[in-house]
Design an enzyme around this catalytic site. Structure first.
Site, PDB file in Angstrom:
ATOM      1  N   CYS A   2      44.686  67.971  54.680  1.00 48.06           N
ATOM      2  CA  CYS A   2      45.789  68.493  54.398  1.00 48.06           C
ATOM      3  C   CYS A   2      45.458  68.703  52.717  1.00 48.06           C
ATOM      4  CB  CYS A   2      47.002  67.272  54.257  1.00 48.06           C
ATOM      5  SG  CYS A   2      47.505  66.999  55.814  1.00 48.06           S
ATOM      6  N   ARG A  27      40.827  72.227  53.992  1.00 44.48           N
ATOM      7  CA  ARG A  27      41.123  70.909  54.514  1.00 44.48           C
ATOM      8  C   ARG A  27      42.089  70.630  55.572  1.00 44.48           C
ATOM      9  NH1 ARG A  27      40.555  67.396  49.909  1.00 44.48           N
ATOM     10  NH2 ARG A  27      42.186  66.365  50.459  1.00 44.48           N
ATOM     11  N   TRP A  74      46.903  69.032  58.308  1.00 41.60           N
ATOM     12  CA  TRP A  74      46.057  68.612  59.569  1.00 41.60           C
ATOM     13  C   TRP A  74      46.886  67.436  60.122  1.00 41.60           C
ATOM     14  CZ3 TRP A  74      43.208  64.248  60.707  1.00 41.60           C
ATOM     15  CH2 TRP A  74      42.216  64.165  61.920  1.00 41.60           C
ATOM     16  N   ASN A  99      49.389  64.224  51.356  1.00 45.31           N
ATOM     17  CA  ASN A  99      48.354  64.100  52.152  1.00 45.31           C
ATOM     18  C   ASN A  99      47.866  62.558  52.293  1.00 45.31           C
ATOM     19  OD1 ASN A  99      44.748  64.392  51.031  1.00 45.31           O
ATOM     20  ND2 ASN A  99      45.593  63.909  53.083  1.00 45.31           N
ATOM     21  N   GLY A 100      47.818  61.946  53.540  1.00 41.61           N
ATOM     22  CA  GLY A 100      47.499  60.607  53.529  1.00 41.61           C
ATOM     23  C   GLY A 100      48.079  60.165  54.958  1.00 41.61           C
ATOM     24  N   GLU A 483      22.173  65.822  64.399  1.00 37.37           N
ATOM     25  CA  GLU A 483      22.844  66.626  63.607  1.00 37.37           C
ATOM     26  C   GLU A 483      23.051  68.149  64.456  1.00 37.37           C
ATOM     27  OE1 GLU A 483      24.703  66.637  61.227  1.00 37.37           O
ATOM     28  OE2 GLU A 483      24.762  68.619  60.393  1.00 37.37           O
ATOM     29  N   LYS A 487      26.742  69.871  65.291  1.00 35.13           N
ATOM     30  CA  LYS A 487      26.871  71.176  64.760  1.00 35.13           C
ATOM     31  C   LYS A 487      27.343  72.125  65.742  1.00 35.13           C
ATOM     32  CE  LYS A 487      27.249  71.328  61.243  1.00 35.13           C
ATOM     33  NZ  LYS A 487      26.980  70.031  60.436  1.00 35.13           N
ATOM     34  N   GLU A 490      30.751  71.038  67.178  1.00 36.99           N
ATOM     35  CA  GLU A 490      31.678  71.363  66.037  1.00 36.99           C
ATOM     36  C   GLU A 490      32.275  72.904  66.213  1.00 36.99           C
ATOM     37  OE1 GLU A 490      31.525  68.877  61.966  1.00 36.99           O
ATOM     38  OE2 GLU A 490      29.815  69.996  62.591  1.00 36.99           O
ATOM     39  N   HIS A 506      15.054  57.105  80.478  1.00 36.49           N
ATOM     40  CA  HIS A 506      15.928  55.962  80.520  1.00 36.49           C
ATOM     41  C   HIS A 506      17.403  56.379  80.926  1.00 36.49           C
ATOM     42  CE1 HIS A 506      12.760  53.242  79.245  1.00 36.49           C
ATOM     43  NE2 HIS A 506      12.646  54.004  78.408  1.00 36.49           N
ATOM     44  N   LYS A 606      37.790  69.485  56.992  1.00 31.15           N
ATOM     45  CA  LYS A 606      36.699  68.862  55.838  1.00 31.15           C
ATOM     46  C   LYS A 606      37.491  67.977  55.055  1.00 31.15           C
ATOM     47  CE  LYS A 606      33.120  70.834  53.600  1.00 31.15           C
ATOM     48  NZ  LYS A 606      32.106  70.878  54.777  1.00 31.15           N
TER      49      LYS A 606
HETATM   50  N1  HGA Z   1      50.459  61.889  57.695  1.00 31.33           N
HETATM   51  C1  HGA Z   1      50.882  63.374  57.260  1.00 31.33           C
HETATM   52  C2  HGA Z   1      49.609  63.969  56.564  1.00 31.33           C
HETATM   53  C3  HGA Z   1      48.531  64.356  57.133  1.00 31.33           C
HETATM   54  C4  HGA Z   1      47.228  64.432  56.530  1.00 31.33           C
HETATM   55  O1  HGA Z   1      47.143  64.067  55.273  1.00 31.33           O
HETATM   56  N2  HGA Z   1      46.244  64.803  57.012  1.00 31.33           N
HETATM   57  O2  HGA Z   1      44.882  64.714  56.534  1.00 31.33           O
HETATM   58  C5  HGA Z   1      51.002  64.430  58.696  1.00 31.33           C
HETATM   59  O3  HGA Z   1      50.799  63.929  59.653  1.00 31.33           O
HETATM   60  O4  HGA Z   1      51.697  65.048  58.453  1.00 31.33           O
END
Ligand code: HGA
Length: 611
Positions: A2, A27, A74, A99-100, A483, A487, A490, A506, A606
């Site tokens: 986010c 992000r 995100w 964000n969080g 790694e 990659k 991803e 094994h 990221k």
């Molecule tokens: N929890 C919030 C923000 C998501 C977030 O920070 N993602 O990195 C949401 O789901 O909208």
């Protein structure tokens, strides 16, 4: 994860907010939105999808204004959708981007519903908008309301809040997620990182945990978590907006792969003098501290964790110190035994990786470690600020979600650490000097490895229609295989696994048939003969075998059943870092052939600032 932007200016802020979101799109990119105040009327635009969709929406439905907040999401709580996109609004007056993760959102939601608030999204974020509105209704001004609201939040947040009740300011706050203030002339900004704001300022304030900030056109005020006025330094950055442009490259990832010789040279610059590592590379107090280290715990996530796995081979072999490496999300919740004189090493590109930060804090809170060393790419990050010792990787901004130059520079930095610990633990001088020479050669060897790109692009065609792939390595090259598998997963969405080659018989050998390409990393070292036997086991089962081998390694394969690509690295300390280069290129070219979104692969983001 986010991205947040906020702006108060004497000019139209729409383009500033959109450019900020574009710089932050690495992000998160499942939805985007903004809210602005036109006078004291709140206008909001939100879309599912990327920032360019929001830009198109704004072109169709303009919302010109001189103050606003914006977000690229995100999702953690609630599916990606327009309804769940930020900003979230309360009473048509208060608007919030976040964000969080708010861990007590369910309890707060019930309380706010009882107080008469109707929720219009499934997100945890919406409680913040209603909480701030409720506190403003009690008569608090916006700053006080945000201070009081954040005191009720459990979990992690960086927020920006706009209120039509005080239409000349944006209030921000952070705890556990990053937020910077951009200081301009007659205009001020908020951003999840400096890159979001480089087009408008190079002067930044890095907020402390729990800080609340109010930005207006003509100034700003900062308060600590208890609402007391606080002073924070304004710092100038040398970063420029150009440093985060894609330039002539088709993708950021390709640009970042090609930047690696320079990036690694910067990691080593001023830190090696001919045949020795310079004193104080790890900080003034470091030599005494590092001299006391009796074991090392490396903690990291994702690609950084793989860099730690390589370092374990180096530290144990060269310094003779026991070294454990663990993913941070496990480490932080485990009852870890920390023997006396343990060095805690946290590795993170962004320095904001939530699990790695939490592991660092848990370790420090128990005061169980001799010292905590951060190996990190972002100087002002929380990880760097909270560690006792710091080794910056100096990779420069990494935008592609799949990490490349951050990994290689982490290996270079961990090479420095391993050799310093080796010196302090009495490694033979001639051997030490030879190894320092090998580390110094890394930029040149990486540049040479990049020359393999045309061959790798051809090899990629053999992977593009595959559903699965197996990567093998031994010793310090085993983490490189891990790694490489990551990659490929991803960015090309091919299921890939990595095994230490000795483990093949094994279990995973059962998977090998003509549909399962097997790629082995074959440096010229003491494990070569063992590896060659493992490769024979694959060939005997009709598997398609690809080998990235040192020049001196004698492997022959039938062209229709595989291929060998050559590197000239010898039995160098840095061989794992060099073998990693063609594998990055392989993942990149397979993804391009498959037509995936290389820089912003699905479901990922990221800088994983949520748990
Ligand atoms: N929890 C919030 C923000 C998501 C977030 O920070 N993602 O990195 C949401 O789901 O909208």
């Amino acid at each position: 994860m986010c991205g947040i932007v906020g702006a108060v200016a004497d000019r139209e802020v729409g383009p500033i907010l959109i450019a900020g979101l574009q710089a932050l799109e690495y992000r998160g990119y499942d939805s985007a939105g903004l809210a602005v105040l036109q006078g004291s009327a709140l206008e909001r635009r939100r879309t599912q999808g990327k920032v360019r969709e929001l830009e198109q929406l704004l072109a169709a439905e303009p919302a010109p204004a001189r103050i606003g907040i914006a977000h690229t999401r995100w999702a953690t709580h609630g599916v990606p959708s327009t309804r769940n996109a930020h900003p979230h609004v309360s009473s048509d007056l208060v608007s919030v981007v976040h964000n969080g993760i708010i861990e007590n959102h369910e309890a707060l939601r019930r309380e706010l519903q009882d107080a008469g608030y109707a929720f219009s999204s499934e997100t945890d974020t919406e409680v913040i908008a209603h909480l701030v509105d409720a506190l403003q209704r009690e008569g608090l001004d916006l700053v006080q309301a945000v201070v009081r609201a954040t005191q009720r939040l459990h979990g992690a947040y960086a927020i920006a809040v706009l209120s039509a009740r005080e239409p000349d300011r944006v209030v921000g706050a952070r705890r556990g997620s990053p937020l910077v203030v951009g200081v301009g002339l007659g205009e001020h900004f908020l951003g999840s990182d400096v890159q979001a704001l480089l087009r408008v300022t190079n002067r930044f304030i890095y907020l402390d945990e729990g800080d609340v900030v109010e930005i207006r056109r003509d100034g700003y005020r900062i308060f600590d978590a208890d609402g007391r006025p606080a002073a924070r330094d304004v710092r100038e950055t040398d970063l420029t907006a150009d440093a985060v442009e894609r330039g002539e490259y088709r993708h950021y990832m390709l640009k970042e792969i090609h930047e690696q010789p320079e990036a690694v040279a910067r990691t080593l610059e001023g830190r090696i003098n001919g045949t020795r590592i310079l004193p104080n590379v790890f900080g003034v107090a470091a030599e005494t501290l590092l001299g006391r280290v009796r074991q090392v715990h490396i903690v990291a996530c994702g690609t950084s964790y793989h860099a730690g796995l390589v370092a374990r081979y180096w530290i144990e072999a060269l310094a003779g110190l026991p070294c454990s490496v663990e993913v941070a999300s496990e480490y932080r919740y485990r009852d870890v035994v920390v023997p006396a004189d343990t060095l805690f090493v946290a590795v993170s590109q962004s320095g904001e990786t939530a699990d790695t930060l939490a592991a660092l804090r848990a370790g420090k809170a128990g005061a169980r470690y001799l010292a905590a060393l951060a190996v990190c790419n972002v100087p002002e990050s929380s990880l760097v600020r909270e560690s006792d010792l710091v080794l910056m990787t100096r990779a420069g901004p990494e935008i592609g979600v799949a990490s490349t130059k951050a990994f290689t520079t982490q290996l270079a930095a961990l090479g420095l650490l391993s050799l310093e610990l080796a010196r302090l633990n009495g490694i033979d001088t001639a051997r030490y000097e030879r190894l320092v020479g090998e580390l110094s050669a890394l930029p040149r060897l990486v540049a040479e490895a990049l020359q393999l790109e045309p061959q790798i692009a051809i090899l990629a065609e053999r992977f593009v229609d595959k559903q699965h792939a197996l990567f093998l390595g031994r010793g310090a090259s085993y983490p490189i295989a891990v790694e490489a598998a990551l990659k490929l997963k991803e960015i090309s969405y091919i299921h890939a696994e990595a095994y230490p080659a000795g483990e093949l018989k094994h279990g995973p050998l059962a998977l090998v048939d003509e549909h399962m390409p097997v790629l082995a990393v074959a440096p010229n070292n003491q494990l070569l003969e063992k590896l060659k036997s493992n490769l024979e086991e694959v060939r005997a089962r009709g598997g398609e075998l690809f080998v990235i081998a040192d020049q001196a390694v004698d492997v022959k394969l039938d062209a229709d059943r595989g291929a060998v690509l050559r590197l000239n690295v010898g039995d160098s300390l840095v061989a794992p870092a060099v073998f990693n280069i063609p594998l990055q290129l392989l993942a990149y070219h397979v993804a391009v052939l498959k037509g995936t979104d290389v820089d912003q692969p699905r479901n990922l983001a990221k800088s994983v600032t949520v748990e």
